[in-house]
Structures are given as C-alpha cells and as structure tokens.
Design a protein around this motif. Structure first.
Motif: not given
Lengths: 195, 600
Positions: B285-286, B256-257, B176, B260-261, B527, B299-300, B297, B558, B254, B265-266
């Motif tokens: 990320y992701p 990613m961490d 990745d 997640q922490k 949307e 979109t990523l 998916p 987010d 970094t 969302e991304s």
C-alpha cells in the motif's frame, strides 16, 4: 446384295464351302439387317445420365453451398453465444470481487470477527477464546484520503521532472536561437572581412 | 442468259475490286502477314503469361476470394490458489468509424454512440467529423456482444461508416487485489508489469490462422471445395498462484487502514504458509487498480515489497540469536549485563529507550529489543560466522519468486565486511532486505530451522528469463538446528506475552501462542544516502508458537504518528494472523505459553 455376299463365302470358312458343294446354287435370301438395338432408349439413357449427373451435381453443389451458408450462420451464432457466455462470466466474476462482497456485507451490517473459538466435537471441548464481534477487525472499504502520501510525492516528483524538462528544452531552444543568430552575424560579417 | 447476265453483273464489280486491291496473291500475303502478326502477339502474350510469370495471375485470381483470418489464441488466466481468476481474457471488439461516411450524420451518430457505448458525445462528434481521415477509434475493448449489437443497431437506423474489429480484453475482476503481483497489459495487449510481464511466454499462447475461399471477402461465407488451410491456435497456459484472493483482500485493506491511521508513507505485508513456503498474500500500500493503471503513478504499478530494499531493524536480531544458539555459544537464559551505551567503531550504540545498567537474559534482550544486549551476545561469533548464517537465511540474494523486479537486498561481501558494521548488522542496520526475504528468513525459525524458498506459483512454471519456479522446485535447506529454532521461537513468544519486558503486546492473538519480533529501523534516504530521520517500523512472527502454521510480516515506512514496531505494525500482524488462522481452521495447540525468564 447377293453378289456382294458370294465372294465373301469362301472367306467365311470351310463349313460354308462344304455346304456349297452339297446344295445347288440358289438365291441367297437377303440377310437380316444387322440386329440394331433401338436407338431411342440408349439416347434417352445417356441423356438421362448426363442430365441426371449435371442436375445431381448442381443439387449437390447447391446443397453444399447451402450448408456453407448454414455453417456460417451457425458459426456466427456460436460466436455470439460464446461472447454472451463470456460477458455473463465476466459479470459473475465482477460480482465475486472481494471489494463488492465486502461492501454488500457491510450494508447488511456484517463485520469481521476479532476472534473465534473452535468447538472440538469428539470431546465437546471449546478451544480458543471467542470475542464479541465489534468493528475493530473490519478494515474500511475505501481509502480515507484520496491520495496517499507517497502518491503525492511521486506526483510532485513527476511534475518537477516535467518542469525541469520543459526548462531544459526552453534553454536548448534559446541556445539554438543564439547560435543561429551568431552564425547569421558571422555570415553577415564575413563578406566585410573579405573586403 | 439471265444467269449469265447476273453473273456478269456480279463479276463486274468484283473485277473492279480486284483491280483496285491488287492481285489475289498479294492480298493473300498481306492477309497472311496480318494474321501472323496477330497470332504472334497472342503467342507472345501466352509465353509471357505461362512461361515468364505463370503464378502471379493465378495468385491474383485466387486472392480475389481468399480470406485469411487470424484465429486468436486465448491468453492464459492468472488464478489464485482456489482457481479464482485474478486476470482473465475475453473476446472484445473495438468500434471504428470512417469519418468520410459518418460526417453527414455525425451529430446523430455521436448521440447514438453516447447512448449505446457510453462514449463522450463531444469527443465522438469530433472524431466522426475528422477531415481527411478514414479511420477513427470510437471505443476500444468493448465486450463483443455490446459492440456488435450497437453497430447492427446503427446499420438498421441507416447510419453508415461504423464497423468493429477484434480487440481482446484482459479483465482484472478484482481491481487492486493482488494487482501489485499480477501486473497488467497495456492498450496494445503488451504486458507491462508483474506476472503478466514476467510469465508472458507462458501465458501468451500462439495465434493460428485460417485461409479459405469465400463467396465474398466481406460476408466470409466459405466456398465449399475451395482452398481450406487451417492452423489451429494454441491457447496460453494458465498460471496458478499460491495467493489466496480473499486473504489478500483482507491483508490489503488492513494494511491500508494501518498506513493511513499512522499517516505513513507506505506499507507492505506478507503472509506465508510456514510448512510449504507458499506466499498466501503479498500486499503493498499504496497500490494501483489493474483495471485503470494509468490512474496511479508509475512507481506504484509493481510490488514495492519485492523491489524496494530497506534496513530491517530489530526483527533481524532473531536471526543473529538463532545462529548463536545453533553454535551453542549462548542459551535463552544467558545472563547479560546491558550497559547504558556500547562503543563500536568509534561511535556509541544505544538502545531505543534510555536506561541504566540492565540485567537481562538473552530472552529478555529479544523481548525488550536491546541493541546493546544483542551486540554483546553476538561478540561470541567467530569471524565470518554471522555472515554465513545471514547468507544461509537468504539475505543478499533474490528469493526466486520469478519476478524480475525483485531486488537482491544488500549484504556486505566478505571483503568489505568489518567489525563495526557487524555490530550494526547484529540488530538489523547496515544490511538491506526486501520484505519477502525477511519473511522467508523468519519462516526458517518457524519451520524448525529449515529454510524453504518462498514461492508464488503453485506447481511450476518457466518465466521469460527461463527460470523454472514454483512450489515444485522450492528448495529446503537446514540453517539452524531444530533446538535452536524452537528456543528462538519461545524467546520470540516473550516479546508478546511478557507483561514487563515485552514490546509488542498488541500483536497477541487471543487463544493462541504467538511468536514475533518488532523492528524499528532508521531509513536510508536514496538521495543523500544517509539516515534522514524517518523510520521503518515492522513486525514479523508466526503462530502457533509450538506448531507454526503461518508466518506474517508487516513493515510500514515513515509513520508520522511516531509509533514503533509494536504499536503500529503489531495490531496489523494480530488482525492478519487471527484472520488467517480462522480462515484455515487452525485450532490453538492448547499448550502452556512460554514463561522463560527475561531478567535476573
């Protein structure tokens, strides 16, 4: 033979004519048979050339064919070796994968330093602030959750879309079925009307 | 007498035969006609072969032994700035089976293949037994050595009906790492995303072919002195990126961490070389694994940092203020009395924190990230000036990295531009950017007011749309004066080092002077086209302040932990910046940090 040679004499030229006036007519000795080269060596030579040529050509062709086979063999060997080199190179590259290096470094207990000081050699001066290395600047190796939020959202959306598509397809099917029954009914009813 | 008798005896049957077959001249004629008929058939056939269609038989005869093989061109590699491969090609083979031949030994062959090639036993068994088929893929893209060895071994064990065929492999040895940029090839070797797709013509090369007489089409042994036509393949060109693979890895991990922490969302992060505009790292990320794109998916499978636009929020204030300083309309010490709220276009503008009337300098407005203070300062702009500056900073147009998936961002056109929008654009709402645009804009401040086109390609290359991109063609344009840039940089330093008003102390890198700016922006939901209550938090900056080497920008969408630009993205910025400075051996400048007053 001599009779045959006599009328030829004047044709031969003036020298022979002069001789005849000077000497008496005598029996001409039978002329030596035309000097013929021995036939055998010639035949042998030609046959040898022929046979040699044919055999040479054959040997040449055979050797060419053999080298073609050798070329083929060597080509295959080159291909195999090239493939092997590629395979080894691929393995090396996989070993250089930063993920792998990070995992191995972690196993050895290594961490990323938070901060490092630099030593300027000419004037022996330390620049920057060194900090003891703890784990705070070392990112984790793998994601903590199997799937991040946005992946879940995307998957949900894909599922919804698939469900909607399925529903639409079913509805279309239903509609088609209805239409066909209508058509069938019309076909059934039309003869009645005709009556 | 005896002879005569014999003659007679011989003649008699002949005479009888003559009487039976008719007179000689008739027999001759019949014979002649027969011969003529046969000969004319031969003649006709001759004319047909030589006159009417002379080439087809010659071609058929030649084709009997002519072998025409494709000489595959090797696809160029995608390399990082140090020449480490991010994508490379290798000869691969596909293992195929003819079920008609494999059916009788199917179970044994399937077990053999499961052991040798690691295929699933049940699947392989089903394929090997398939009725009415003479062609089944057993496994694709097997390394050449492994495939050949397996098929040879199978032949030795007496299993018939397995063979191999060319199936080039594209390797992504780093999984990745930079997959969001590099993209990937589909199973049919067609590029489906990223640089693989955008620079396909550059990378692909052209297959050659060789045509020769072979002793047998199967063995392929060349017949000497036979036909021999060879068109050499033209290999594809390598594509060298400005990406630093190891830095990219660190940035990705970094980020990613942090995502997640903060249960976000991304996220996205960009590292840029301040002086050259080279993108050293561009992380999402992701993201996805280029070795197995189908696991993620759709979109990523690209770079959201390039394709997604979002409102940048307060990081934008830096650009607004730099323009004001360039025009000489304000100075860092300009005193601003910031009220509780400020009416603009019928709606109040508020700050992110409740306050009474505050006395801040312009530096304080930036340090504390006051919306109202920024709007009040930006009121000094003449009509259209702000838009000109933002356009010069690169807003509203692609940065020209060479990837077609990049978005333009959104900058209102001069016709639709209005005062109420302008007030919101001052602090980074009602304007949309992508992460690289924002990084390049911040880099302009770092680079003394000169904007450099960001580049992803080292040197130059032409992409499929015909655009020549890369460091060779990167343009430099002055946007603000050197003084304005230096003053902005010092004000940005106060964001981090002001103990009272600074909003991002977490972004500091010990030992270095660092400039930066936080951002927290409401997100527009695609949307409902409205603010949906979620935020984008970001932090952008550069170091060292007085001689910048890197510009780093981090944005996280987010975060569910309610954090802001300082607390969520500040530490990520600090870690990435510290790693980059250390990796490239950048010493601290050793000058005194800015102590610009932030209040009065």
């Amino acid at each position: 033979m001599s009779i045959a040679a006599a009328p030829q004499a004047p044709v031969r030229g003036p020298d022979r004519a002069r001789e005849t006036t000077q000497t008496r007519l005598t029996a001409v000795p039978a002329p030596l048979p035309a000097p013929t080269a021995p036939r055998l060596p010639f035949v042998v030579l030609v046959s040898m050339l022929l046979v040699g040529g044919v055999v040479g050509l054959l040997v040449f062709n055979t050797s060419m064919q053999q080298s073609a086979f050798q070329e083929q063999r060597l080509q295959e060997q080159a291909t195999t070796l090239a493939a092997r080199e590629q395979a080894l190179d691929g393995e090396l590259k996989k070993m250089e994968d930063p993920h792998k290096i990070a995992a191995e470094a972690k196993e050895l207990g290594m961490v990323v330093p938070q901060n490092a000081a630099m030593l300027r050699v000419p004037d022996a001066k330390v620049e920057g602030e060194a900090a003891p290395a703890n784990r705070s600047a070392t990112p984790p190796l793998h994601p903590k959750v199997a799937k991040p939020y946005s992946v879940l959202v995307a998957e949900q959306k894909a599922e919804d879309a698939a469900a909607a598509k399925k529903k639409a397809a079913e509805q279309a099917k239903k509609k088609r079925a209805q239409e066909t029954t209508q058509v069938q009914e019309q076909q059934r009813t039309s003869p009645d009307e005709a009556r | 007498m005896a002879e005569r008798q014999v003659k007679r005896k011989v003649r008699r049957p002949a005479q009888k035969a003559t009487q039976r077959r008719g007179p000689v001249h008739i027999r001759l004629r019949v014979g002649f006609i027969l011969v003529a008929m046969v000969l004319s058939v031969f003649g006709g056939r001759l004319v047909q072969l030589q006159g009417i269609d002379p080439h087809s038989y010659a071609a058929m005869a030649a084709a009997e032994n002519v072998v025409d093989v494709v000489l595959p061109a090797e696809r160029g590699e995608i390399l990082d700035r140090d020449g480490e491969a991010l994508a490379d090609s290798a000869d691969g083979l596909m293992v195929l089976a003819d079920p008609k031949q494999t059916k009788k030994d199917a179970a044994a062959i399937a077990a053999f293949l499961a052991k040798e090639l690691g295929v699933d036993y049940a699947t392989a068994l089903a394929k090997l037994r398939k009725d009415g088929s003479r062609f089944q893929y057993i496994k694709r893209q097997v390394p050449a050595t492994q495939a050949t060895a397996a098929v040879e071994k199978a032949a030795k064990q007496g299993y018939q009906g397995l063979w191999t065929s060319r199936d080039p492999l594209r390797n992504y040895p780093n999984g990745d790492v930079a997959a969001n940029l590099v993209g990937f090839l589909g199973n049919d070797q067609r590029p489906l995303a990223g640089l693989e797709s955008a620079f396909d013509k550059h990378l692909a090369g052209k297959d050659g072919h060789a045509e020769y007489d072979a002793t047998s089409p199967i063995s392929g042994t060349r017949m000497p002195l036979g036909t021999n036509n060879r068109v050499a393949p033209v290999d594809g060109n390598d594509l060298k990126l400005t990406i630093d693979r190891d830095l990219q890895y660190y940035v990705q991990q970094t980020l990613m961490d942090a995502v997640q922490k903060s249960r976000a969302e991304s996220g996205m992060a960009v590292v840029m070389d301040t002086q050259t505009g080279e993108i050293l790292s561009l992380a999402d990320y992701p993201t996805f694994d280029a070795r197995d794109p189908a696991a993620s998916p759709k979109t990523l499978r690209g770079s959201n940092a390039l394709s997604n636009v979002y409102e940048p929020g307060s990081v934008q204030k830096v650009l607004t203020v730099a323009g004001l300083l360039d025009q000489g309309l304000v100075s860092p010490s300009t005193r601003i009395k910031v009220p509780e709220s400020y009416m603009s276009g019928g709606a109040p503008i508020r700050d992110w924190y409740p306050h009474g009337v505050e006395k801040l300098t312009l530096a304080g407005v930036i340090a504390k990230s006051s919306n109202i203070g920024t709007v009040m300062a930006a009121d000094k702009y003449a009509d259209g000036q702000l838009r000109e500056y933002l356009s010069a900073f690169g807003m509203g147009r692609r940065t020209g990295l060479g990837l077609d998936t990049e978005s333009n961002g959104l900058l209102a056109s001069p016709e639709t531009w209005n005062a109420a929008d302008e007030d919101r654009i001052d602090f980074g709402q009602s304007i949309s950017v992508n992460a690289v645009q924002m990084t390049a804009a911040l880099n302009t401040i770092a680079n003394g007011g000169v904007r450099i086109d960001p580049s992803l390609i080292a040197g130059g290359a032409t992409n499929n749309s015909g655009a020549e991109v890369g460091t060779d063609t990167a343009q430099r344009t002055r946007v603000v004066s050197q003084d304005a840039a230096a003053q902005t940089a010092e004000m940005m330093e106060r964001v981090i080092n002001d103990p009272v008003n600074g909003t991002a102390k977490q972004a500091a890198v010990p030992g270095y002077r660092v400039s930066g700016k936080t951002g927290t922006a409401q997100r527009v939901n695609s949307e409902c086209k409205c603010y949906d209550g979620t935020n984008t938090v970001s932090f952008g900056g550069f170091a060292p302040t007085d001689d910048p080497r890197f510009t780093v920008y981090v944005a996280i969408h987010d975060p569910a932990n309610g954090g802001g630009g300082g607390s969520v993205t500040g530490p990520v910025f600090s870690q990435i910046m510290s790693f980059a400075l250390r990796r490239y051996g950048v010493p601290p400048t050793g000058t005194e940090p800015s102590k610009m007053p932030t209040g009065w």
